[in-house]
Design a protein around this motif. Structure first.
Motif, PDB file in Angstrom:
ATOM      1  N   GLY A 127       0.776  -1.228   0.000  1.00  0.00           N
ATOM      2  CA  GLY A 127       0.000   0.000   0.000  1.00  0.00           C
ATOM      3  C   GLY A 127       0.812   1.285   0.000  1.00  0.00           C
ATOM      4  O   GLY A 127       0.255   2.375  -0.040  1.00  0.00           O
TER       5      GLY A 127
ATOM      6  N   ASP B 267       4.321   9.159  -0.414  1.00  0.00           N
ATOM      7  CA  ASP B 267       3.967   9.081   1.011  1.00  0.00           C
ATOM      8  C   ASP B 267       5.173   9.351   1.895  1.00  0.00           C
ATOM      9  O   ASP B 267       5.034   9.517   3.102  1.00  0.00           O
TER      10      ASP B 267
ATOM     11  N   ASN C 280      -0.312   9.684   4.266  1.00  0.00           N
ATOM     12  CA  ASN C 280      -1.182   8.576   3.876  1.00  0.00           C
ATOM     13  C   ASN C 280      -0.805   7.252   4.528  1.00  0.00           C
ATOM     14  O   ASN C 280      -0.678   7.175   5.741  1.00  0.00           O
ATOM     15  N   VAL C 281      -0.632   6.197   3.722  1.00  0.00           N
ATOM     16  CA  VAL C 281      -0.425   4.840   4.235  1.00  0.00           C
ATOM     17  C   VAL C 281       0.800   4.760   5.138  1.00  0.00           C
ATOM     18  O   VAL C 281       0.741   4.186   6.225  1.00  0.00           O
TER      19      VAL C 281
ATOM     20  N   GLN D 115       0.848   3.707   9.033  1.00  0.00           N
ATOM     21  CA  GLN D 115       1.599   2.542   9.499  1.00  0.00           C
ATOM     22  C   GLN D 115       2.525   2.913  10.649  1.00  0.00           C
ATOM     23  O   GLN D 115       2.603   2.199  11.650  1.00  0.00           O
TER      24      GLN D 115
END
Length: 118
Positions: free
Chosen positions: A61, A66, A83-84, A88
């Motif tokens: 992902g 990012d 974002n991802v 995380q």
């Protein structure tokens, strides 16, 4: 406490050829603020992004935009995450990301350490 470690090495000549052969690659790999840097700096940033992916344990992902390398007030490199990747890192309780980059003798390299509070 260390939560992850990653390292990556990039051959500068090969990286430069890839950018020349595929002009869109620069846009795909780097944010607008990063794109104008010299090839050796781009290669080191690419290595840092790869090292971060390795420290996180995979790239599921993840998009290149990012992760952005920016200097802090003392001109040391650091990540701005979106974002991802940002999610995380937050979900894993990562408190600090240490990154170092270098380029010499035709090679760019980067080392990343993820740290949680104990």
């Amino acid at each position: 406490m260390i939560a992850g470690i990653g390292i990556d090495v990039v051959d500068l000549a090969r990286f430069a050829r890839s950018l020349e052969r595929s002009p869109k690659l620069r846009e795909r790999l780097f944010t607008e603020a990063e794109r104008g840097l010299p090839v050796h700096s781009l290669a080191a940033r690419f290595a840092a992004k790869e090292a971060l992916i390795k420290a996180l344990g995979g790239s599921h992902g993840v998009r290149w935009h990012d992760m952005e390398i920016v200097p802090d007030e003392e001109r040391n490199p650091g990540f701005v995450l979106h974002n991802v990747v940002g999610r995380q890192v937050a979900e894993r309780g990562i408190a600090r990301i240490h990154v170092t980059m270098s380029h010499d003798a035709g090679i760019a390299s980067a080392f990343v350490v993820l740290e949680r509070d104990a």
